[in-house]
Scaffold this motif. Structure first.
Motif, mmCIF file in Angstrom:
data_model
loop_
_atom_site.group_PDB
_atom_site.id
_atom_site.type_symbol
_atom_site.label_atom_id
_atom_site.label_comp_id
_atom_site.label_asym_id
_atom_site.label_seq_id
_atom_site.Cartn_x
_atom_site.Cartn_y
_atom_site.Cartn_z
ATOM 1 N N ARG A 127 0.837 -1.213 0.000
ATOM 2 C CA ARG A 127 0.000 0.000 0.000
ATOM 3 C C ARG A 127 0.869 1.260 0.000
ATOM 4 N NH1 ARG A 127 -2.717 -3.042 3.781
ATOM 5 N NH2 ARG A 127 -1.838 -1.818 5.495
ATOM 6 N N ALA A 128 1.910 1.265 0.815
ATOM 7 C CA ALA A 128 2.777 2.440 0.889
ATOM 8 C C ALA A 128 3.483 2.668 -0.444
ATOM 9 C CB ALA A 128 3.800 2.266 2.018
ATOM 10 N N ALA A 129 3.940 1.586 -1.066
ATOM 11 C CA ALA A 129 4.609 1.703 -2.362
ATOM 12 C C ALA A 129 3.650 2.237 -3.419
ATOM 13 C CB ALA A 129 5.173 0.348 -2.785
ATOM 14 N N GLU A 130 2.439 1.757 -3.393
ATOM 15 C CA GLU A 130 1.442 2.214 -4.368
ATOM 16 C C GLU A 130 1.059 3.663 -4.128
ATOM 17 O OE1 GLU A 130 -0.524 -2.190 -5.246
ATOM 18 O OE2 GLU A 130 -1.564 -0.786 -3.927
ATOM 19 N N ALA A 131 1.043 4.078 -2.865
ATOM 20 C CA ALA A 131 0.740 5.478 -2.561
ATOM 21 C C ALA A 131 1.810 6.407 -3.115
ATOM 22 C CB ALA A 131 0.616 5.664 -1.044
ATOM 23 N N GLU A 132 3.044 5.897 -3.221
ATOM 24 C CA GLU A 132 4.150 6.684 -3.780
ATOM 25 C C GLU A 132 4.271 6.513 -5.296
ATOM 26 O OE1 GLU A 132 7.830 5.905 -1.796
ATOM 27 O OE2 GLU A 132 6.991 6.197 0.214
ATOM 28 N N GLY A 133 3.461 5.635 -5.859
ATOM 29 C CA GLY A 133 3.526 5.391 -7.290
ATOM 30 C C GLY A 133 4.620 4.436 -7.710
ATOM 31 N N LEU A 134 5.210 3.717 -6.753
ATOM 32 C CA LEU A 134 6.298 2.799 -7.103
ATOM 33 C C LEU A 134 5.794 1.639 -7.957
ATOM 34 C CD1 LEU A 134 8.356 2.566 -3.775
ATOM 35 C CD2 LEU A 134 8.549 4.212 -5.649
ATOM 36 N N ASP A 135 4.558 1.208 -7.708
ATOM 37 C CA ASP A 135 4.013 0.117 -8.519
ATOM 38 C C ASP A 135 3.958 0.496 -9.991
ATOM 39 O OD1 ASP A 135 1.988 2.008 -7.751
ATOM 40 O OD2 ASP A 135 0.469 0.623 -8.526
ATOM 41 N N LYS A 136 3.646 1.749 -10.258
ATOM 42 C CA LYS A 136 3.601 2.221 -11.651
ATOM 43 C C LYS A 136 5.001 2.192 -12.270
ATOM 44 C CE LYS A 136 -0.457 5.230 -11.123
ATOM 45 N NZ LYS A 136 -0.750 4.884 -9.715
ATOM 46 N N GLY A 155 8.328 -3.101 -16.859
ATOM 47 C CA GLY A 155 8.151 -4.481 -17.284
ATOM 48 C C GLY A 155 8.162 -5.509 -16.178
ATOM 49 N N PHE A 156 8.144 -5.058 -14.916
ATOM 50 C CA PHE A 156 8.064 -5.974 -13.784
ATOM 51 C C PHE A 156 6.613 -6.377 -13.521
ATOM 52 C CE2 PHE A 156 12.376 -5.060 -12.773
ATOM 53 C CZ PHE A 156 12.784 -5.925 -11.756
ATOM 54 N N GLU A 157 6.396 -7.620 -13.119
ATOM 55 C CA GLU A 157 5.110 -8.017 -12.549
ATOM 56 C C GLU A 157 5.049 -7.481 -11.126
ATOM 57 O OE1 GLU A 157 4.544 -12.256 -12.822
ATOM 58 O OE2 GLU A 157 5.595 -12.351 -14.744
ATOM 59 N N TRP A 158 3.871 -6.989 -10.734
ATOM 60 C CA TRP A 158 3.683 -6.425 -9.393
ATOM 61 C C TRP A 158 2.761 -7.363 -8.621
ATOM 62 C CZ3 TRP A 158 5.943 -2.990 -6.413
ATOM 63 C CH2 TRP A 158 5.264 -2.409 -5.340
ATOM 64 N N HIS A 159 3.304 -8.054 -7.630
ATOM 65 C CA HIS A 159 2.580 -9.127 -6.963
ATOM 66 C C HIS A 159 2.006 -8.696 -5.613
ATOM 67 C CE1 HIS A 159 3.822 -12.999 -9.215
ATOM 68 N NE2 HIS A 159 3.917 -11.964 -10.037
ATOM 69 N N GLU A 160 1.220 -9.609 -5.039
ATOM 70 C CA GLU A 160 0.715 -9.450 -3.675
ATOM 71 C C GLU A 160 1.819 -9.837 -2.694
ATOM 72 O OE1 GLU A 160 -2.148 -8.113 -3.417
ATOM 73 O OE2 GLU A 160 -3.113 -8.533 -5.338
ATOM 74 N N ALA A 161 1.583 -9.581 -1.419
ATOM 75 C CA ALA A 161 2.601 -9.838 -0.401
ATOM 76 C C ALA A 161 2.725 -11.328 -0.091
ATOM 77 C CB ALA A 161 2.264 -9.075 0.871
ATOM 78 N N GLY A 162 3.964 -11.784 0.042
ATOM 79 C CA GLY A 162 4.231 -13.162 0.415
ATOM 80 C C GLY A 162 5.644 -13.553 0.026
ATOM 81 N N CYS A 163 6.024 -14.763 0.370
ATOM 82 C CA CYS A 163 7.381 -15.231 0.095
ATOM 83 C C CYS A 163 7.614 -15.437 -1.400
ATOM 84 C CB CYS A 163 7.652 -16.520 0.856
ATOM 85 S SG CYS A 163 7.652 -16.299 2.652
ATOM 86 N N ALA A 164 6.562 -15.792 -2.133
ATOM 87 C CA ALA A 164 6.592 -15.835 -3.589
ATOM 88 C C ALA A 164 7.742 -16.675 -4.129
ATOM 89 C CB ALA A 164 6.620 -14.405 -4.149
ATOM 90 N N PHE A 165 8.558 -16.076 -5.003
ATOM 91 C CA PHE A 165 9.603 -16.805 -5.716
ATOM 92 C C PHE A 165 10.864 -17.007 -4.881
ATOM 93 C CE2 PHE A 165 6.790 -15.461 -8.986
ATOM 94 C CZ PHE A 165 6.942 -16.341 -10.048
ATOM 95 N N CYS A 166 10.797 -16.758 -3.600
ATOM 96 C CA CYS A 166 11.976 -17.009 -2.764
ATOM 97 C C CYS A 166 12.293 -18.489 -2.723
ATOM 98 C CB CYS A 166 11.764 -16.484 -1.351
ATOM 99 S SG CYS A 166 13.142 -16.810 -0.241
ATOM 100 N N PHE A 167 11.245 -19.305 -2.708
ATOM 101 C CA PHE A 167 11.513 -20.745 -2.657
ATOM 102 C C PHE A 167 10.377 -21.501 -3.332
ATOM 103 C CE2 PHE A 167 8.357 -20.456 0.415
ATOM 104 C CZ PHE A 167 8.178 -21.579 1.204
ATOM 105 N N TYR A 168 10.758 -22.617 -3.910
ATOM 106 C CA TYR A 168 9.854 -23.375 -4.767
ATOM 107 C C TYR A 168 8.665 -23.946 -4.012
ATOM 108 C CZ TYR A 168 8.390 -26.933 -8.178
ATOM 109 O OH TYR A 168 7.678 -27.713 -9.046
ATOM 110 N N ALA A 169 8.770 -24.093 -2.694
ATOM 111 C CA ALA A 169 7.662 -24.660 -1.931
ATOM 112 C C ALA A 169 6.407 -23.818 -2.056
ATOM 113 C CB ALA A 169 8.048 -24.811 -0.463
ATOM 114 N N GLY A 170 6.562 -22.569 -2.477
ATOM 115 C CA GLY A 170 5.385 -21.735 -2.693
ATOM 116 C C GLY A 170 4.648 -22.075 -3.975
#
Length: 460
Positions: A377-386, A392-407
């Protein structure tokens, strides 16, 4: 004789000392996530054990949750839904606080703990996750535990820990503007070895630490476990107090002054002694990257790979690199910014500064997953997501994501990936994926160029 910070923290929480040097330690707060915490909670219910202090237990869903935009699935991990379902059921049945995916406070366990004021200077804190040492950046005595120890802590608010040696790493010298905490810790592990801290508590100290912001200190301590240390610590100071002040689970305003007066004493005495005492001049450290399958396989970004060694043959085979060759210019297929190491707002700001009016190279899949919904939310408020999306980056939800394959989320087999994460063993980010750990800045700059690149080109 004076005491070290670790000795002070341990003494303040000592319930009982044993002849073998171990101690029974009082545990202030416990954090859980669905991948391991659900197992401990299920066992507590099955064995009809009572949790001693439910208000001091904090749970989140972060490790195997889907982070794709909008979270179209609960998880992408085969068989992973049972962990999420169990976490929801057990926390409900036991009356525990859960930061679920619909909760504005949800995020990676080691990101939300400081962010919410759950982790504080001077407390003891455990979590069934090895990177709990992150929280030592606030001056907390925090360490990762297994599910059985977690059950013991839940039931008794105590844990028995062995005696540990102590190591101080003093960081000195002028810090170049492009040098990050991530570069420093990778350099240290590469220089001294991944097993160098075994049996030790590491305290980071010195003028370079004083100059670091709190979120950088968290990054530094995060990889203490990659040194094989029991945990890592940094003495709290005025920056720490300011960071903690007013956070939801921090001391209330009427208690803040008393708390900060106690925290101010949490420093190693000038006459304290350490088993190992090291000084490092950080002005000599270049942007640093891992090349192999251990954090100790590290080189300066403009350095050459180690010469042939039979012990490294399998490593070279896996990463498809060759002794004596440079890392610079190696083509990459993926870039990831996230994880409990480098997914805080300051990390995203620095990466975004490099991405403005730039675009990732053709053929590079680039992903950013903020460490918490509050960071997002803070990043989006600053326009960082844009900025990330425009680059060309995908902008994801919060979580461990691609840190490890178990996700359940992964890069293509055989892909060479620049990652702001903390581990690079075989298959960490998916079958056959070749992970090179680096700072968010190095990840962003390399994504733009389509190959491993020296961020000093952009920041000097």
């Amino acid at each position: 004789m004076g005491q070290t910070l670790y000795q002070k923290l341990r003494a303040a929480h000592n319930v009982r000392s044993f002849d073998d040097g171990s101690s029974l330690i009082y545990i202030d707060r416990i954090m859980l996530h669905e991948r391991t915490g659900s197992i401990a909670l299920s066992n507590m219910i099955d064995e009809d054990r009572r949790i001693m202090a439910p208000d001091m237990v904090f749970s989140t869903i972060d490790h195997i949750v889907d982070t794709q935009p909008g979270r179209p699935n609960s998880t992408r991990m085969p068989g992973g839904q049972v962990f999420i379902d169990e976490m929801r059921r057990t926390t409900r049945d036991l009356g525990l606080r859960l930061f679920d995916t619909t909760d504005a406070r949800q995020g990676i366990v080691h990101v939300i703990a400081p962010e919410q004021g759950i982790a504080l200077p001077g407390i003891t804190m455990v979590c069934p996750d090895s990177h709990t040492c992150t929280l030592g950046g606030l001056g907390a005595l925090a360490w990762g535990i297994g599910s059985t120890d977690c059950e013991h802590a839940l039931a008794t608010r105590t844990l028995r820990i062995t005696a540990h040696k102590q190591m101080r790493i003093t960081l000195e010298g002028d810090r170049p503007k492009w040098l990050t905490a991530k570069d420093i810790i990778i350099h240290l592990i590469g220089r001294f070895g991944a097993g160098f801290g075994a049996g030790h508590v590491i305290e980071f100290a010195g003028p370079a630490i004083k100059s670091m912001e709190v979120e950088e200190r968290l990054t530094l301590c995060n990889m203490g476990v990659e040194f094989a240390a029991f945990t890592a610590l940094i003495a709290p100071d005025a920056k720490t107090f300011e960071y903690v002040r007013g956070r939801p689970f921090a001391p209330k305003p009427e208690y803040t002054a008393d708390a900060e007066a106690q925290w101010a004493a949490l420093v190693s005495d000038v006459d304290a002694t350490f088993d190992t005492d090291i000084k490092v001049d950080i002005s000599r450290i270049a942007p640093t990257i891992t090349w192999g399958t251990s954090p100790e396989h590290a080189v300066a970004i403009d350095g050459d790979l180690p010469q042939a060694d039979p012990s490294l043959d399998e490593v070279y085979r896996y990463v498809d690199l060759y002794p004596g060759k440079p890392m610079l210019g190696q083509p990459i297929a993926g870039a990831f910014i996230g994880s409990c190491t480098n997914s805080r707002l300051s990390d995203l700001r620095r990466a975004a500064d490099l991405l403005r009016r730039q675009h990732v190279a053709k053929g590079v899949r680039a992903i950013c997953a903020p460490g918490s919904m509050a960071v997002k939310r803070a990043a989006e408020a600053e326009g960082l997501d844009k900025v990330f999306r425009a680059a060309g980056f995908e902008w994801h939800e919060a979580g461990c994501a691609f840190c490890f394959y178990a996700g359940g989320e992964t890069f293509a087999p055989g892909a060479r990936v620049l990652s702001s994460t903390n581990r690079n063993f075989e298959g960490r980010q998916g079958p056959g994926v070749r992970t090179h750990i680096a700072s968010p800045e190095t990840v962003a700059w390399s994504a733009i160029n389509g190959c491993i690149s020296d961020v000093r080109e952009a920041l000097s």
